[in-house]
Write an enzyme that holds these catalytic residues in place. Structure first.
Site, PDB file in Angstrom:
ATOM      1  N   HIS A 249       0.820  -1.204   0.000  1.00  0.00           N
ATOM      2  CA  HIS A 249       0.000   0.000   0.000  1.00  0.00           C
ATOM      3  C   HIS A 249       0.859   1.262   0.000  1.00  0.00           C
ATOM      4  O   HIS A 249       0.498   2.261  -0.634  1.00  0.00           O
ATOM      5  CB  HIS A 249      -0.956   0.000   1.185  1.00  0.00           C
ATOM      6  CG  HIS A 249      -2.112  -0.925   1.004  1.00  0.00           C
ATOM      7  ND1 HIS A 249      -2.950  -1.289   2.029  1.00  0.00           N
ATOM      8  CD2 HIS A 249      -2.570  -1.588  -0.094  1.00  0.00           C
ATOM      9  CE1 HIS A 249      -3.885  -2.116   1.573  1.00  0.00           C
ATOM     10  NE2 HIS A 249      -3.663  -2.318   0.295  1.00  0.00           N
ATOM     11  N   HIS A 378      -4.453  -6.397 -10.616  1.00  0.00           N
ATOM     12  CA  HIS A 378      -3.119  -5.856 -10.369  1.00  0.00           C
ATOM     13  C   HIS A 378      -2.143  -6.245 -11.478  1.00  0.00           C
ATOM     14  O   HIS A 378      -1.372  -5.415 -11.962  1.00  0.00           O
ATOM     15  CB  HIS A 378      -2.575  -6.347  -9.022  1.00  0.00           C
ATOM     16  CG  HIS A 378      -3.260  -5.769  -7.834  1.00  0.00           C
ATOM     17  ND1 HIS A 378      -3.041  -4.475  -7.399  1.00  0.00           N
ATOM     18  CD2 HIS A 378      -4.167  -6.299  -6.986  1.00  0.00           C
ATOM     19  CE1 HIS A 378      -3.772  -4.248  -6.323  1.00  0.00           C
ATOM     20  NE2 HIS A 378      -4.471  -5.326  -6.057  1.00  0.00           N
TER      21      HIS A 378
END
Length: 404
Positions: A249, A378
């Site tokens: 993150h 992703h």
């Protein structure tokens, strides 16, 4: 010339994107929505139809449809039909976390994380001219604004029960991160500046919170937005709310802050914060000896969950490409090449397709957190980010004719 600049590399990225779409061809579910896939790309019935996977499928296959890839629009449409059909709560509004399969606790909850992805999916679907996408985007933005947006805080709250009468006091940075992504896309598609300004408020908060904590961004907060640094210390490997600093993150936020800057947002020094977040996450998380990124660390940078999640290296590839574009610094291009070599050696499944979603610290496939290959989001995006500008967002850039 750096690898990232070479036409042969860009051609490889295009081929890998196509291979990912091919792997996911069995994801559509009868009646609408997208399935969780197993290691060989078959639907896992027990997982039912989950909102976040369905949204990511709409988005990913819309990106394919915008590139003219045959069959991609059909898959995107079948997934989007799940958002206008079974996943939508036509009594209370909003979208359920899951329908069908073995329902976990909270399956009927209304979560900001999932709703952010509905906005992203609808935005991409509008550009791909999917049936119902325009109405879906309007409804999703209305729901996020009325139910989740906290104007005073400049952030989104996290989770309601099914009829929006009970709001969990927990606040999370993950839902806000994906709301930034969603609002950037919505701003591009609608032309309404308010979504960019709100994304900037969230991004500026994240930058401040990270800087105040040595650039290790707190993930969990109470209802007054005080960090809860020991949250989930007893379940450190949680899929969505792990303990400590989530390395991926920090990296993902670095890229999003550069997207905010490129879109013309104001609120902080986006590039300075992006570099600091990226450098801290890489220093803490990258295992230079064995390769791979730890999933999480404690607040001193020591790995807590050392397993490697596929999405982290995918985000690292994207962030390195973005920082190279923004700064021209060769070290980012070198890291980009290093991480693609690592991904090719260990993470890409050259036998069955797609990417192994979890590896152990010795880079062997495992499934304690992420069984199967839930979705393509992703991996697919990290083949596109190096070939697209920092703004507008991916679907808008492709729709406007940006050369890939």
């Amino acid at each position: 010339m750096q690898i990232i600049e070479r036409d042969t590399h860009r051609s490889w990225l295009d081929g890998h994107f196509l291979s990912l779409l091919e792997f996911g061809r069995r994801t559509p579910v009868d009646g609408g929505g997208a399935a969780w896939l197993d290691d060989e790309g078959s639907p896992v019935a027990a997982e039912g139809v989950q909102c976040w996977i369905t949204c990511r499928t709409v988005h990913t296959y819309s990106l394919g449809a915008l590139q003219g890839i045959p069959g991609a629009r059909v898959i995107a449409q079948r997934a989007l039909d799940g958002l206008t059909g079974p996943l939508y709560d036509d009594v209370n509004g909003g979208w359920f976390a899951q329908v069908g399969g073995t329902l976990p606790p909270g399956a009927r909850d209304k979560a900001a994380y999932a709703h952010a992805f509905v906005v992203l999916a609808a935005s991409s679907g509008v550009l791909a001219e999917l049936d119902g996408a325009g109405d879906l985007l309007a409804e999703a933005l209305r729901t996020v604004e009325e139910r989740f947006w906290d104007e005073e805080a400049g952030l989104v709250v996290d989770t309601f029960n099914d009829d929006f009468t009970v709001l969990d006091p927990y606040r999370g940075i993950n839902a806000n991160m994906h709301t930034v992504e969603a609002f950037l896309a919505a701003a591009d598609v609608t032309g309404e500046r308010i979504w960019l300004d709100r994304a900037a408020r969230i991004g500026a908060f994240a930058a401040r919170a990270a800087k105040a904590n040595g650039w290790r961004l707190p993930e969990h907060f109470d209802e007054r937005w005080n960090p809860l640094l020991e949250f989930n210390a007893d379940v450190p490997g949680d899929k969505f709310k792990p303990y400590g600093a989530t390395v991926g993150h920090g990296i993902e936020w670095a890229r999003l802050l550069l997207n905010l800057e490129a879109a013309g947002a104001t609120g902080t020094d986006w590039a300075e914060a992006a570099v600091a977040l990226f450098d801290r996450a890489v220093e803490d998380g990258w295992d230079a000896e064995r390769g791979g990124f730890a999933y999480t660390t404690d607040w001193t940078g020591t790995p807590v969950v050392a397993d490697r999640m596929h999405w982290v290296v995918a985000e690292a590839i994207g962030a390195a490409a973005s920082l190279w574009k923004r700064t021209g610094d060769a070290r980012y291009a070198q890291l980009y090449a290093t991480w693609w070599d690592y991904a090719d050696a260990y993470v890409l499944d050259h036998e069955h397709g797609s990417w192994h979603h979890q590896l152990d610290p010795e880079n062997r496939p495992t499934d304690t957190v992420w069984p199967g290959k839930a979705d393509l989001y992703h991996a697919a995006q990290c083949t596109l980010i190096p070939r697209l500008p920092l703004a507008p967002t991916m679907a808008s850039a492709i729709a406007r004719g940006t050369e890939l």
